[in-house]
Design a protein around this motif. Structure first.
Motif: not given
Length: 376
Positions: A22-34, A120-131
């Motif tokens: 929730s702190r970042t909107n950088n696509p490179l960091l978001l893809f790294l999170v995925l 993508l940021r919201l999608a990463c949050m959903l993937c965290c809950i899914g993980a």
């Protein structure tokens, strides 16, 4: 040694990583999170039914990004002379009371990229809950809940278990159709799949209701009406205090009383409500899950990742939220990237899951296995 990690450790890790996102909107960091989520789930998931649905969360994340991009294209906000024009949609005139919102019109590349990044940021949050749902056993997570939240935890556990069970039912029905040489595809096959799945879900819900009734779920207990009302009031006031404290911490212009004092008061009220409500619920736990060094390390990886991103030391905070005006390639800050990779260390810090133990197969039979995973 192979064992199942405490479910609360996985949930703390996932929620902390979602907080860092929730702190970042950088696509490179978001893809790294995925990538980190995919590695941890692949390395430490079990063979349980709920551990096979992470790719469905990935599809849901893709749908979220697509919906965000489509909405941004349809409800256009106009383009500036420096934007890259892509195409133009038919403009729909709106009434005066609908002023400020434009339906259709020119669409720019910068607007679509910005919408895709936000989705993508919201999608990463959903993937965290899914993980967390994939890695943590929902039935074992019910053990660690306080007594006052036991009934709510049962309802949440049942609701979380619905999606994996439906996926398992669909696969079973599809396999049965293939064995019966069912060759219909598309919408024609929908009736042959939906009806057996719904019938299976109804039978499973009836069995669950009978099991819960035989175990005394839903009993009134020994609590008086005044005790239940006091518990509810304490919990409601405590949640209001936590919400007000979170708002005060996020808004710099809010009064100081809405910050840490309100959050501390809300926490005290919630603890008092949980203690008072837990007195009327007596539960015993068979073989409680241990909390060892691996649990501390996994939860600490996620919490430390969130702390590093919120601290903002060692990097420029503007790199967390790059702009697309003018259009340029976002920079990859080293400290946030290292913090996200630190969260990925849970993939090898956590003990490997318990593997199936093969049993001696009878003559003429092969592949008999016994799973040592706890069903609770």
């Amino acid at each position: 040694m192979p064992r199942t990690l405490h479910p609360l450790a996985w949930w703390l890790w996932a929620l902390a990583l979602a907080t860092a996102i929730s702190r970042t909107n950088n696509p490179l960091l978001l893809f790294l999170v995925l990538a980190v989520l995919g590695y941890v789930v692949t390395a430490r998931r079990t063979e349980a039914p709920w551990a096979r649905g992470f790719h469905y969360y990935l599809w849901l994340a893709l749908v979220v990004v697509a919906i965000r991009v489509v909405f941004r294209a349809v409800f256009a906000t106009g383009i500036t002379p420096g934007d890259t024009f892509l195409f133009s949609l038919p403009h729909v005139p709106t009434p005066d009371w609908y002023a400020g919102i434009q339906i259709g019109g020119p669409v720019s590349l910068e607007a679509l990229l910005s919408a895709a990044t936000e989705g993508l940021r919201l999608a990463c949050m959903l993937c965290c809950i899914g993980a967390a749902n994939t890695l943590a056993n929902p039935k074992r997570a019910l053990r660690v809940l306080p007594g006052a939240l036991y009934e709510l935890g049962v309802a949440v556990t049942v609701s979380i278990s619905v999606a994996p069970q439906l996926v398992q039912s669909v696969r079973r029905v599809h396999r049965a159709r293939r064995l019966r040489a069912g060759r219909t595809k598309g919408l024609r096959a929908l009736r042959g799949i939906v009806v057996p799945v719904l019938e299976d879900a109804l039978e499973r819900s009836l069995r669950l209701a009978a099991a819960m009734d035989s175990r005394g779920y839903g009993r009134a207990g020994s609590a008086t009406r005044a005790s239940r009302r006091l518990t509810g009031a304490l919990m409601l006031l405590g949640m209001c205090g936590l919400c007000a404290g979170a708002y005060g911490l996020l808004d710099a212009t809010a009064p100081r009383l809405l910050g840490l004092p309100a959050m501390a008061a809300g926490g005290v009220l919630c603890v008092a409500g949980l203690r008072l409500g837990g007195r009327r619920v007596t539960r015993t736990v068979y073989r409680p899950d241990p909390w060892r060094f691996a649990e501390w390390a996994v939860a600490g990886c996620g919490v430390l990742s969130a702390v590093l991103l919120f601290a903002g030391t060692g990097f420029d905070a503007a790199q967390l939220n790059p702009t697309f005006h003018p259009l340029s390639w976002p920079a990859l800050p080293l400290v946030p990237a290292g913090a996200i990779l630190l969260a990925g260390a849970a993939g090898f810090i956590a003990p490997p899951p318990t593997a199936p133990v093969p049993l001696p197969a009878p003559p003429g039979e092969r592949g008999a296995v016994r799973r040592t995973e706890d069903a609770q």
